[in-house]
Scaffold this motif. Structure first.
Motif, short mmCIF file in Angstrom:
data_model
loop_
_atom_site.label_atom_id
_atom_site.label_comp_id
_atom_site.label_asym_id
_atom_site.label_seq_id
_atom_site.Cartn_x
_atom_site.Cartn_y
_atom_site.Cartn_z
N ARG A 273 -5.45 5.33 -9.94
CA ARG A 273 -5.82 4.01 -10.44
C ARG A 273 -6.06 4.08 -11.94
O ARG A 273 -5.83 3.13 -12.68
CB ARG A 273 -7.09 3.52 -9.73
CG ARG A 273 -7.08 2.06 -9.44
CD ARG A 273 -8.00 1.72 -8.29
NE ARG A 273 -9.32 2.29 -8.41
CZ ARG A 273 -10.01 2.81 -7.39
NH1 ARG A 273 -9.49 2.80 -6.18
NH2 ARG A 273 -11.20 3.32 -7.57
N PRO B 264 -8.71 7.38 -7.08
CA PRO B 264 -9.24 6.97 -8.39
C PRO B 264 -8.43 7.53 -9.56
O PRO B 264 -8.22 6.84 -10.56
CB PRO B 264 -10.67 7.53 -8.37
CG PRO B 264 -11.03 7.61 -6.93
CD PRO B 264 -9.76 7.91 -6.19
N ARG C 62 0.82 -1.22 0.00
CA ARG C 62 0.00 0.00 0.00
C ARG C 62 0.85 1.26 0.00
O ARG C 62 0.56 2.25 0.68
CB ARG C 62 -0.98 -0.01 1.20
CG ARG C 62 -1.93 -1.19 1.16
CD ARG C 62 -2.79 -1.33 2.40
NE ARG C 62 -3.83 -0.30 2.47
CZ ARG C 62 -5.04 -0.42 1.93
NH1 ARG C 62 -5.38 -1.52 1.30
NH2 ARG C 62 -5.92 0.55 2.03
N CYS D 151 -5.11 -5.68 -4.26
CA CYS D 151 -6.22 -4.75 -4.15
C CYS D 151 -5.68 -3.33 -4.28
O CYS D 151 -4.77 -2.93 -3.56
CB CYS D 151 -6.90 -4.93 -2.79
SG CYS D 151 -8.20 -3.72 -2.53
N MET D 152 -6.23 -2.60 -5.24
CA MET D 152 -5.75 -1.23 -5.47
C MET D 152 -6.74 -0.19 -4.94
O MET D 152 -6.65 0.98 -5.28
CB MET D 152 -5.59 -0.99 -6.97
CG MET D 152 -4.52 -1.85 -7.61
SD MET D 152 -4.42 -1.47 -9.36
CE MET D 152 -4.13 -3.09 -10.02
N ASP D 153 -7.67 -0.65 -4.12
CA ASP D 153 -8.72 0.27 -3.66
C ASP D 153 -8.18 1.46 -2.89
O ASP D 153 -8.82 2.50 -2.80
CB ASP D 153 -9.72 -0.48 -2.77
CG ASP D 153 -10.58 -1.44 -3.58
OD1 ASP D 153 -10.49 -1.39 -4.82
OD2 ASP D 153 -11.32 -2.22 -2.97
N TYR D 154 -6.99 1.31 -2.32
CA TYR D 154 -6.44 2.42 -1.53
C TYR D 154 -5.90 3.55 -2.41
O TYR D 154 -5.69 4.66 -1.92
CB TYR D 154 -5.32 1.89 -0.61
CG TYR D 154 -4.01 1.65 -1.31
CD1 TYR D 154 -3.00 2.63 -1.32
CD2 TYR D 154 -3.75 0.45 -1.96
CE1 TYR D 154 -1.79 2.41 -1.97
CE2 TYR D 154 -2.56 0.23 -2.60
CZ TYR D 154 -1.58 1.20 -2.60
OH TYR D 154 -0.40 0.98 -3.25
N SER E 222 -2.49 -11.52 -6.89
CA SER E 222 -3.55 -10.53 -7.05
C SER E 222 -3.36 -9.45 -5.99
O SER E 222 -2.78 -9.68 -4.94
CB SER E 222 -4.92 -11.18 -6.93
OG SER E 222 -5.07 -11.67 -5.63
N GLU F 55 -4.47 -0.18 -13.92
CA GLU F 55 -5.57 -1.07 -14.30
C GLU F 55 -5.19 -2.06 -15.40
O GLU F 55 -5.94 -2.99 -15.68
CB GLU F 55 -6.80 -0.24 -14.70
CG GLU F 55 -7.43 0.39 -13.46
CD GLU F 55 -8.59 1.31 -13.75
OE1 GLU F 55 -8.69 1.79 -14.89
OE2 GLU F 55 -9.38 1.56 -12.83
#
Ligand SMILES: [Zn+2]
Ligand SMILES: [Zn+2]
Length: 116
Positions: A85, A82, A33, A76-79, A74, A48
């Motif tokens: 990302r 936008p 992160r 998670c790029m949610d942090y 895999s 992406e």
């Protein structure tokens, strides 16, 4: 770290394998992160596209007979914000840069060297 996002067939061995390693590094960075703002601002990463790009590089590596042992984890790029990302690489700019700095990649583009 840099994703070149150019046709993998136009990349010399060093740059093909280099981008592949950097995608694995990028996933490690994202798993911790960490920020990638600087890379995004310079247009060097396209988060992406990580998995599609990894597959494209591995396909070309396989076609050339290089080995690929490491599946891509895999992540998670949610942090990521936008806008980060959604960061993109301009492939035309990247290709010109790559060919300007690497004679081996430039040769592939000219079709002068089919030994790869
Ligand atoms: Zn890989
Ligand atoms: Zn090269």
């Amino acid at each position: 770290m840099r994703m070149w996002m150019v046709d993998p067939r136009l990349m010399c061995r060093k740059h093909l394998l280099g981008e592949h390693v950097e995608i694995h590094m990028l996933v490690g960075t994202l798993q911790r992160r960490k920020t990638i703002s600087g890379f995004i601002q310079r247009g060097l990463l396209q988060p992406e596209a990580i998995y599609l790009r990894h597959d494209a590089l591995v396909d070309e590596m396989t076609a050339r007979g290089y080995r690929h042992r490491s599946p891509l984890d895999s992540v998670c790029m949610d942090y990521l914000p936008p806008a980060e990302r959604a960061g993109t690489v301009n492939p035309a700019v990247a290709l010109a840069d790559l060919q300007g700095r690497c004679p081996d990649c430039a040769k592939l583009a000219d079709g002068q060297d089919s030994s790869f």
